[in-house]
Design an enzyme around this catalytic site. Structure first.
Site, PDB file in Angstrom:
ATOM      1  N   SER A 129       0.871  -1.180   0.000  1.00  0.00           N
ATOM      2  CA  SER A 129       0.000   0.000   0.000  1.00  0.00           C
ATOM      3  C   SER A 129       0.906   1.227   0.000  1.00  0.00           C
ATOM      4  CB  SER A 129      -0.904  -0.009   1.246  1.00  0.00           C
ATOM      5  OG  SER A 129      -1.694   1.162   1.290  1.00  0.00           O
ATOM      6  N   ASP A 141      -8.283   4.051   2.729  1.00  0.00           N
ATOM      7  CA  ASP A 141      -9.246   2.949   2.688  1.00  0.00           C
ATOM      8  C   ASP A 141      -8.535   1.608   2.541  1.00  0.00           C
ATOM      9  OD1 ASP A 141     -11.459   4.509   3.068  1.00  0.00           O
ATOM     10  OD2 ASP A 141     -11.856   4.799   0.924  1.00  0.00           O
ATOM     11  N   GLU A 142      -7.432   1.609   1.756  1.00  0.00           N
ATOM     12  CA  GLU A 142      -6.609   0.395   1.677  1.00  0.00           C
ATOM     13  C   GLU A 142      -6.126  -0.014   3.066  1.00  0.00           C
ATOM     14  OE1 GLU A 142      -4.372   0.350  -2.693  1.00  0.00           O
ATOM     15  OE2 GLU A 142      -3.260   0.876  -0.892  1.00  0.00           O
ATOM     16  N   LEU A 143      -5.676   0.970   3.816  1.00  0.00           N
ATOM     17  CA  LEU A 143      -5.164   0.703   5.161  1.00  0.00           C
ATOM     18  C   LEU A 143      -6.243   0.080   6.045  1.00  0.00           C
ATOM     19  CD1 LEU A 143      -2.960   0.901   7.292  1.00  0.00           C
ATOM     20  CD2 LEU A 143      -3.653   3.269   7.705  1.00  0.00           C
TER      21      LEU A 143
END
Length: 1007
Positions: A18, A85-87
């Site tokens: 990420s 949002d990935e996190l």
């Protein structure tokens, strides 16, 4: 909440990264990708996915299919809602599928990530500008969480290429290691490993040695093996060396032996057979540049450590773990970090046993009591639990019942392990261990030292040696009791039993002792006799039974079967006891007094409970060494001897000596007398003045029903107990007892008014089941150290006085007449118990409930949850909306089941939290209720429904982690009785925010 990380998964990718493209894609990420290719690591490539405001389903899928997620935190990472949002998705996978999360801080300060400050914080604020508070909160918590994960910090590396190589190595280690399942069933192992990892400090570069010590069979080797399995892959070389006892016997100065051991040792570390070393210093040359993990298991001598573990031999980051039963060896070698393995809890011990005996974590129906008994036999020792469990596997209840008597005194499968420590002792320490085990288990260390003063043993040094080898445990409290594990006691008895008759110093075998006493075959080598009469029928003792035991120090005659009513031993009146005796312990002694030939000049303790003595001895004795007299339950005892010479007497116990009329005036000048126990002396009318007993701290006169007057007592007194007497008042002199802590006058039916001013030192008062009608204002409220006040069963008490703020427990259950509280309850930390107080007025009820919101718990009569609880429901469950606050006040209306026995009180209340959202997770807690009821209370059963109010917090995982991973809408609470002994009629919850809210909530409470 259970993670599925323990279940095998088929991962499509090794790594998901990420990152914020403009910061890292061209240089750092491309180099990292090349290194991953070189190392054979598969990394997800997102080039084909178009970035937007919403994270793509394909990206979510890729994250969930990756074994490791690397978060590349750069200064503009937080400028992208996509990255944030990935996190969130990554942390969700970490929590629920066991994904490994690694961090890299690329040209950004980790503290800026954690706190969202600096340039990183500015970027984050801009991203949050048009977002909801919920989104901002989740992102912020996620950044704080990931910022606390230790990772590589770019600023600490001078060479980026080496940093990338290190990251690739770490990833390789994590994805190539197949999790070891050998230790999955080891109960409590994770707790031990957590403590050890903390001591090992694996991130530090220096060389470190850590010890694991504990008694035989406690699990030291298991912990070491689990550490080796889990962490060996992070070292260049590793080596687990066991069987040190057999294979590495080392004598100082044996150069050739040490050289051969060095060759074996280095060969094992480097995995190279047949290595030859020319001299001892070569080991350092071969290992000083290597990061190694070495475990030396079961070390039993300092020479072994000095030969195999010199800290200067090993390279940076190396760790050496040493397990041993002798803590002193570790200290002598300079190992300061020592993990002492403790015994498992009762519940853990039961689980360990059940996994071996039933292959499940709890006993099947019908086996609970049997399993508990075996756990008690094993005294929570893990090795014994496993061995005995395996021996009972798949056997019937009848087989278990047949086996139990044998198991109580056998060491099948564990004797050799337990004996190692004992056999390593020198002869004097072995003798000390046997004396302690047979005669002085659970005695204070000072008492043991005193009793063995004439034994030619160095007792103080010996106690230290035994404690260092875990053959004894010395409590760390003021009394410093010496405790021997049950299985070690069994071993000690076996050692004594197997000694040759002419060499035996301690006799323990009942049949042999019976023969010796009947035939007078003793000898001068005998120093101790421990005779359990439960194992014999009747015995005619010879008048000369002890004549040849001229060195006898300790005589203990007892009945382990508690058959105290049966007199088994016929004792001749002219029997002669050696004058060397220091311990005279003879339960159920059948003579009317000790023989006239008895000399007590060496006597330290006389213990003759349940005897038929009318008097201990005639005349005056030399009693300079006497410390303790215990004649408890000697129902024929009418008088005590002259004790004026017992100037060192500390303990006098004459409880339940029902024929004893008075205490001799000679005790009035025994300045070292500290404890007097004379409970249930029903004929006792006169107690001499005790005012000169300047060491007296404990006085028990419970149930001395004929006692007319409270004796004069010294100011040194700390604990006074006078329950069940006809006393009408307490002496005013108690005011001057500045050390008084406990006063118990329960059952004093003639005590009407409690007005005695007590010293501020008092912390415990029990007036339960008394005739008390009134407590004056001044005698309680000024007691600033008062911890608990018990008024249970005071059926005439109408009102409570003002209570001190220090109060922690107020028991007022079964106070039938109690109506009011004089003033407000100002006890911010008190648990309030008002069971069966049905006459409480509205103001009193309001005060109790209001105070319960500030303090701990409250129990009082009630049919329904007060309407001011914001969330209420009939039955045993309710749903409340999720709140940012994790503090709650809970109220349940409970009613005792009518089919239960009258004396039963509620036991365990179970309550379960369940969070409801896009995922469901639960956590359960238990409240133990039975302790809320005074054991002396006349009627402890809940006669009608009651309110139980308590404080609770949302489980940590629900409050700190889940909210920023999942959308949580509601929380469900369910309440139940673990033993089905009460029903939940209603329940209610009030969400607490701050103190102002609490005051506002209850400011308008009306009944």
């Amino acid at each position: 909440m259970a993670s599925s990380s323990s279940s095998p998964r088929n991962w499509r990718y090794n790594v998901f990264t990420s990152f914020h493209g403009p910061d890292v894609r061209i240089k750092f990420l491309s180099h990292l990708r090349q290194q991953f290719v070189y190392n054979g690591i598969t990394m997800f490539d997102d080039n084909g996915i178009e970035r937007s405001q919403i994270i793509a389903p394909a990206l979510k899928k890729a994250i969930g299919e990756s074994r490791v997620a690397i978060v590349l935190l750069s200064k503009n990472y937080a400028s992208s809602s996509w990255c944030l949002d990935e996190l969130l998705e990554i942390l969700k996978c970490k929590e629920y599928i066991g994904q490994i999360v690694m961090t890299v801080f690329y040209e950004v300060d980790p503290s800026h990530v954690r706190k969202q400050t600096g340039d990183f914080g500015i970027a984050f604020k801009e991203t949050c500008a048009h977002k909801t508070e919920e989104e901002r909160s989740k992102w912020s918590q996620a950044l704080t969480y990931v910022g606390n994960i230790a990772g590589e910090d770019f600023i600490h590396w001078k060479d980026e290429a080496k940093m990338i190589e290190k990251i690739a190595r770490d990833v390789s280690t994590k994805i190539n290691v197949t999790p070891c399942r050998d230790f999955d069933d080891m109960v409590g192992l994770e707790r031990h490993l957590k403590e050890m990892v903390s001591l090992l400090d694996l991130d530090k570069e220096g060389v470190k040695m850590v010890g694991i010590s504990g008694p035989a069979g406690i699990g030291k080797s298991t912990i070491a093996k689990a550490l080796h399995s889990r962490h060996s892959s992070t070292f260049q070389h590793n080596c687990f060396v066991d069987n040190l006892w057999e294979n590495y016997k080392i004598c100082t100065g044996e150069h050739g032996v040490k050289l051969r051991l060095h060759e074996q040792f280095v060969s094992k570390i480097l995995k190279q057979n047949g290595l030859e070393l020319t001299h001892l210093s070569v080991i350092k040359d071969r290992l000083q540049d290597k990061k190694v993990l070495i475990i030396l298991d079961d070390v039993e001598s300092l020479a072994q450590l000095e030969t195999l573990a010199d800290m200067t031999w090993f390279g940076p980051g190396s760790r050496v773990i040493v397990t041993t039963e002798n803590k002193e060896i570790l200290q002598q070698h300079g190992i300061g970090d020592i993990y002492q393995v403790g015994y498992p809890s009762e519940s853990e011990a039961l689980t360990i046993f059940c996994l071996s005996a039933f292959k499940q974590a709890s006993p099947p129906d019908g086996f609970m009591d049997l399993a508990d008994e075996v756990v008690r036999i094993c005294d929570k020792l893990p090795l014994a639990l496993c061995v005995l469990g395996s021996s009972l596997l798949r056997k019937s209840q009848t087989d278990w019942e047949d086996e139990l008597p044998r198991l109580r005194n056998c060491l099948d499968g564990i004797e050799s392990v337990l004996k190692v420590g004992f056999e390593s002792l020198n002869e004097k320490d072995q003798a000390l261990f046997l004396y302690i085990t047979v005669f002085f288990n659970y005695e204070c260390a000072d008492h043991v030292t005193l009793m063995l003063a004439k034994s030619n043993l160095n007792v103080r040094l010996g106690l230290k040696n035994l404690a260092n080898r875990y053959l004894i445990h010395i409590d760390h409290d003021q009394k410093k009791r010496v405790v021997v594990h049950r299985l070690l006691r069994v071993m000690a008895i076996q050692v004594c039993t197997k000694q040759k008759p002419w060499k035996s110093q301690i006799l323990v075998d009942a049949e042999k002792i019976a023969y010796v006493l009947e035939e007078a075959t003793g000898n001068r080598s005998i120093k101790g006799v421990s005779f359990d009469t439960a194992e014999i029928d009747e015995l005619m003792i010879s008048p000369k039974a002890f004549e040849k035991m001229c060195n006898l120090l300790f005589l203990k005659v007892y009945d382990a079967g508690w058959h105290t009513g049966k007199r088994k031993l016929d004792i001749p009146e002219d029997i002669k006891f050696p004058r060397t005796i220091r311990l005279f312990h003879w339960d159920a002694y059948s003579g009317k007094r000790l023989p006239s030939s008895f000399f007590a000049e060496n006597l330290v303790e006389v213990n003759m409970q349940d005897s038929e003595l009318q008097k201990l001895w005639e005349g005056t004795q030399c009693l300079a060494n006497l410390k303790k007299i215990d004649l408890s339950r000697s129902s024929c005892l009418t008088e005590l001897p002259d004790l004026s010479n017992a100037t060192n007497l500390e303990d006098l116990y004459v409880g339940s000596c029902t024929a004893l009329v008075e205490l001799p005036s000679s005790i009035g000048n025994l300045h070292k007398l500290a404890h007097i126990m004379m409970y249930s002396c029903e004929s006792l009318e006169v107690i001499p003045s005790l005012i000169n007993l300047t060491s007296l701290t404990f006085l028990n006169m419970n149930k001395c029903s004929r006692l007319r007057r409270f004796p004069d007592i010294p100011t040194s007194i700390e604990d006074v107990q006078v329950t069940g007497t006809t006393l009408e008042e307490l002496p005013a002199s108690l005011t001057h007892c500045s050390g008084l802590q406990t006063i118990k006058i329960s059952g004093s039916v003639n005590l009407k008014i409690f007005y005695t001013e007590l010293p501020v030192s008092v912390s415990h008062i029990n007036i339960s089941n008394s005739g008390i009608e009134w407590i004056t204002e001044d005698c309680i409220k000024g007691l600033h150290n008062l911890h608990d006040l018990c008024l249970s069963g005071c059926k005439r008490l109408v009102s409570l006085p003002e209570l001190p703020r220090s109060l922690k427990i107020l028991q007022a259950d079964d106070c039938d007449s109690l109506e009011s509280l004089n003033g407000h309850l100002n006890t911010p930390n008190a648990e309030l118990y008002f069971a069966n107080c049905f006459k409480l007025d509205a103001e009193a009820r309001r005060a109790i409930i209001q105070q319960s919101f500030v303090s701990g718990w409250a129990l009082l009569p009630g049919l329904e949850v007060p309407p001011e609880f914001g969330h209420r429901a009939r039955g045993n469950s309710l749903i409340i909306p999720y709140s940012a606050s994790n503090r709650f006040k809970v109220c349940v209306v409970m009613s005792l089941n009518h089919h239960q026995p009258f004396e039963l009180v509620p036991r365990n209340l179970l309550y379960r939290w369940t969070v409801i959202g896009d995922s469901v997770s639960s956590d359960e807690k238990t409240f133990h209720l039975s302790h809320m009821f005074n054991a002396d209370s006349v009627n402890s059963k809940l006669q009608k429904p009651h309110l139980f109010i308590f404080h609770s917090c949302l489980p940590f995982i629900f409050h700190s982690c889940l909210p920023f991973i999942f959308d949580i809408s509601n929380i469900m609470l369910e309440f139940s009785s673990e033993y089905k002994d009460f029903d939940i009629l209603e329940c209610g919850v009030q969400i607490l925010t701050d103190e102002t809210d609490e005051r506002n909530i209850w400011g308008s409470l009306v009944f």
